[in-house]
Design a protein around this motif. Structure first.
Motif, PDB file in Angstrom:
ATOM      1  N   PHE A  12       0.814  -1.207   0.000  1.00  0.00           N
ATOM      2  CA  PHE A  12       0.000   0.000   0.000  1.00  0.00           C
ATOM      3  C   PHE A  12       0.855   1.268   0.000  1.00  0.00           C
ATOM      4  O   PHE A  12       0.464   2.289  -0.569  1.00  0.00           O
ATOM      5  N   LEU A  15       1.656   1.785  -3.616  1.00  0.00           N
ATOM      6  CA  LEU A  15       0.499   2.365  -4.297  1.00  0.00           C
ATOM      7  C   LEU A  15       0.317   3.828  -3.913  1.00  0.00           C
ATOM      8  O   LEU A  15      -0.069   4.654  -4.746  1.00  0.00           O
ATOM      9  N   THR A  16       0.611   4.150  -2.658  1.00  0.00           N
ATOM     10  CA  THR A  16       0.532   5.535  -2.201  1.00  0.00           C
ATOM     11  C   THR A  16       1.449   6.424  -3.017  1.00  0.00           C
ATOM     12  O   THR A  16       1.057   7.522  -3.446  1.00  0.00           O
ATOM     13  N   ILE A  18       2.598   5.960  -6.067  1.00  0.00           N
ATOM     14  CA  ILE A  18       2.121   6.075  -7.449  1.00  0.00           C
ATOM     15  C   ILE A  18       0.890   6.971  -7.524  1.00  0.00           C
ATOM     16  O   ILE A  18       0.823   7.903  -8.336  1.00  0.00           O
ATOM     17  N   PHE A  19      -0.103   6.700  -6.673  1.00  0.00           N
ATOM     18  CA  PHE A  19      -1.324   7.499  -6.691  1.00  0.00           C
ATOM     19  C   PHE A  19      -1.037   8.953  -6.318  1.00  0.00           C
ATOM     20  O   PHE A  19      -1.615   9.881  -6.899  1.00  0.00           O
ATOM     21  N   SER A  20      -0.144   9.158  -5.356  1.00  0.00           N
ATOM     22  CA  SER A  20       0.198  10.516  -4.934  1.00  0.00           C
ATOM     23  C   SER A  20       0.880  11.285  -6.064  1.00  0.00           C
ATOM     24  O   SER A  20       0.583  12.462  -6.293  1.00  0.00           O
ATOM     25  N   LYS A  21       1.786  10.634  -6.750  1.00  0.00           N
ATOM     26  CA  LYS A  21       2.479  11.285  -7.864  1.00  0.00           C
ATOM     27  C   LYS A  21       1.476  11.722  -8.923  1.00  0.00           C
ATOM     28  O   LYS A  21       1.552  12.844  -9.442  1.00  0.00           O
ATOM     29  N   LEU A  22       0.528  10.867  -9.224  1.00  0.00           N
ATOM     30  CA  LEU A  22      -0.495  11.205 -10.208  1.00  0.00           C
ATOM     31  C   LEU A  22      -1.414  12.319  -9.707  1.00  0.00           C
ATOM     32  O   LEU A  22      -1.856  13.166 -10.479  1.00  0.00           O
ATOM     33  N   GLY A  23      -1.700  12.319  -8.407  1.00  0.00           N
ATOM     34  CA  GLY A  23      -2.632  13.299  -7.850  1.00  0.00           C
ATOM     35  C   GLY A  23      -2.039  14.663  -7.575  1.00  0.00           C
ATOM     36  O   GLY A  23      -2.750  15.665  -7.569  1.00  0.00           O
ATOM     37  N   ARG A  25       0.248  16.299  -9.290  1.00  0.00           N
ATOM     38  CA  ARG A  25       0.783  16.996 -10.476  1.00  0.00           C
ATOM     39  C   ARG A  25       0.318  18.434 -10.591  1.00  0.00           C
ATOM     40  O   ARG A  25       1.092  19.334 -10.846  1.00  0.00           O
ATOM     41  N   ARG A  36      -5.533  14.366   1.504  1.00  0.00           N
ATOM     42  CA  ARG A  36      -5.170  12.984   1.851  1.00  0.00           C
ATOM     43  C   ARG A  36      -5.470  12.700   3.321  1.00  0.00           C
ATOM     44  O   ARG A  36      -6.055  11.670   3.661  1.00  0.00           O
TER      45      ARG A  36
END
Length: 137
Positions: A12, A15-16, A18-23, A25, A36
């Motif tokens: 997790f 995943l945090t 990856i999702f954080s990098k996408l969010g 931007r 968050r």
């Protein structure tokens, strides 16, 4: 059982990143952190309220409360810096450097908590440190 929980934590955490990098931007990192934390707050209180966690609330002593408060402050600072790093750096470089926290935790747990300094633990911490230094340099 703790090993499975630790492995799930690692999955997790990945995943945090990856999702954080996408969010993050196109969002200011402080605002992203606040959003968050808000989601985490609702989720964790829901788990505590629906589970059996709340029946133990009167058992929390002042010392435990102090260290949980300090832990929360450290977590908040960590997340703020993590999101700032993700906004301007690659997740594949930021996350492993962030995991220097593992080596620092090993050191502090030996020095401050008196945990055993096993050879494999020290070697693992040194390898993590070396990997992070490769990414830093």
């Amino acid at each position: 059982m703790w090993k499975w929980y630790a492995l799930l934590s690692a999955v997790f955490a990945a995943l945090t990143a990856i999702f954080s990098k996408l969010g993050v931007r196109n969002v200011h990192p402080d605002l992203a952190t606040a959003l968050r934390v808000s989601v985490i707050l609702v989720m964790t209180w829901g788990i505590a309220l629906c589970g059996n966690g709340m029946r133990h609330i009167k058992e929390i002593d002042g010392r435990s409360l102090l260290f949980l408060f300090l832990s929360a402050l450290a977590t908040g600072a960590s997340w703020l810096f993590y999101f700032r790093a993700l906004q301007c750096g690659d997740a594949s470089k930021v996350a492993p450097i962030d995991k220097l926290s593992v080596a620092i935790t090993i050191f502090l747990s030996i020095v401050l908590l008196g945990e055993p300094a096993e050879l494999k633990t020290i070697l693992g911490g040194l390898l993590i440190t070396c990997g992070s230094l490769v990414l830093l340099l």
